[in-house]
Design a protein around this motif. Structure first.
Motif, PDB file in Angstrom:
ATOM      1  N   PHE A 168     -12.402  -0.822  -3.132  1.00 59.05           N
ATOM      2  CA  PHE A 168     -11.820   0.430  -3.619  1.00 59.05           C
ATOM      3  C   PHE A 168     -11.984   1.532  -2.581  1.00 59.05           C
ATOM      4  CE2 PHE A 168     -13.506  -1.814  -7.283  1.00 59.05           C
ATOM      5  CZ  PHE A 168     -12.496  -1.718  -8.224  1.00 59.05           C
ATOM      6  N   THR A 169     -11.025   2.460  -2.535  1.00 58.54           N
ATOM      7  CA  THR A 169     -11.244   3.684  -1.790  1.00 58.54           C
ATOM      8  C   THR A 169     -12.014   4.641  -2.709  1.00 58.54           C
ATOM      9  OG1 THR A 169      -9.182   4.681  -2.545  1.00 58.54           O
ATOM     10  CG2 THR A 169      -9.095   3.451  -0.469  1.00 58.54           C
ATOM     11  N   VAL A 173       0.849  -1.188   0.000  1.00 57.47           N
ATOM     12  CA  VAL A 173       0.000   0.000   0.000  1.00 57.47           C
ATOM     13  C   VAL A 173       0.884   1.237   0.000  1.00 57.47           C
ATOM     14  CG1 VAL A 173      -1.752   1.272   1.251  1.00 57.47           C
ATOM     15  CG2 VAL A 173      -1.819  -1.217   1.218  1.00 57.47           C
ATOM     16  N   ILE A 174       0.741   2.039  -1.043  1.00 59.02           N
ATOM     17  CA  ILE A 174       1.494   3.286  -1.162  1.00 59.02           C
ATOM     18  C   ILE A 174       0.692   4.439  -0.544  1.00 59.02           C
ATOM     19  CG2 ILE A 174       2.593   4.882  -2.781  1.00 59.02           C
ATOM     20  CD1 ILE A 174       3.874   2.100  -2.803  1.00 59.02           C
ATOM     21  N   ASP A 175      -0.596   4.472  -0.857  1.00 56.28           N
ATOM     22  CA  ASP A 175      -1.475   5.540  -0.379  1.00 56.28           C
ATOM     23  C   ASP A 175      -2.769   4.910   0.137  1.00 56.28           C
ATOM     24  OD1 ASP A 175      -3.105   7.734   0.044  1.00 56.28           O
ATOM     25  OD2 ASP A 175      -2.784   8.613  -1.933  1.00 56.28           O
ATOM     26  N   VAL A 176      -2.991   4.928   1.437  1.00 56.94           N
ATOM     27  CA  VAL A 176      -4.178   4.286   2.014  1.00 56.94           C
ATOM     28  C   VAL A 176      -5.476   4.967   1.586  1.00 56.94           C
ATOM     29  CG1 VAL A 176      -2.971   3.351   4.002  1.00 56.94           C
ATOM     30  CG2 VAL A 176      -4.049   5.593   4.172  1.00 56.94           C
ATOM     31  N   TYR A 177      -5.395   6.188   1.043  1.00 58.11           N
ATOM     32  CA  TYR A 177      -6.588   6.907   0.595  1.00 58.11           C
ATOM     33  C   TYR A 177      -6.865   6.705  -0.889  1.00 58.11           C
ATOM     34  CZ  TYR A 177      -6.081   9.045   5.117  1.00 58.11           C
ATOM     35  OH  TYR A 177      -5.960   9.245   6.469  1.00 58.11           O
ATOM     36  N   ASP A 198     -12.832   7.646  -7.974  1.00 59.78           N
ATOM     37  CA  ASP A 198     -12.967   8.969  -8.589  1.00 59.78           C
ATOM     38  C   ASP A 198     -11.947   9.194  -9.699  1.00 59.78           C
ATOM     39  OD1 ASP A 198     -14.316  11.442  -8.685  1.00 59.78           O
ATOM     40  OD2 ASP A 198     -12.694  12.402  -7.561  1.00 59.78           O
ATOM     41  N   LYS A 199     -10.774   8.558  -9.625  1.00 58.02           N
ATOM     42  CA  LYS A 199      -9.735   8.710 -10.639  1.00 58.02           C
ATOM     43  C   LYS A 199     -10.046   7.963 -11.933  1.00 58.02           C
ATOM     44  CE  LYS A 199      -5.383   9.507  -8.536  1.00 58.02           C
ATOM     45  NZ  LYS A 199      -4.126   8.906  -8.094  1.00 58.02           N
TER      46      LYS A 199
END
Length: 50
Positions: free
Chosen positions: A42-43, A17-21, A48-49
């Motif tokens: 998914f977060t 995990v690089i970015d938990v958000y 959204d991306k």
């Protein structure tokens, strides 16, 4: 009466995990009767991306 079913959750791939958000991961849910269900979590930022 409510029957409780036992289950296992497995992650089919190793994750870093690089970015938990902003991330997603795959899961396998294995029921006690050997049925297998697959899913992806998914977060909101990751969705959204797309």
């Amino acid at each position: 009466m409510l029957k409780v079913m036992k289950f296992k959750v497995r992650f089919p791939a190793p994750y870093q995990v690089i970015d938990v958000y902003d991330d997603n991961l795959d899961v396998n849910i294995i029921l006690e009767n050997d049925e297998v269900y697959f899913g992806t979590l998914f977060t909101l930022t990751n969705i959204d991306k797309r």
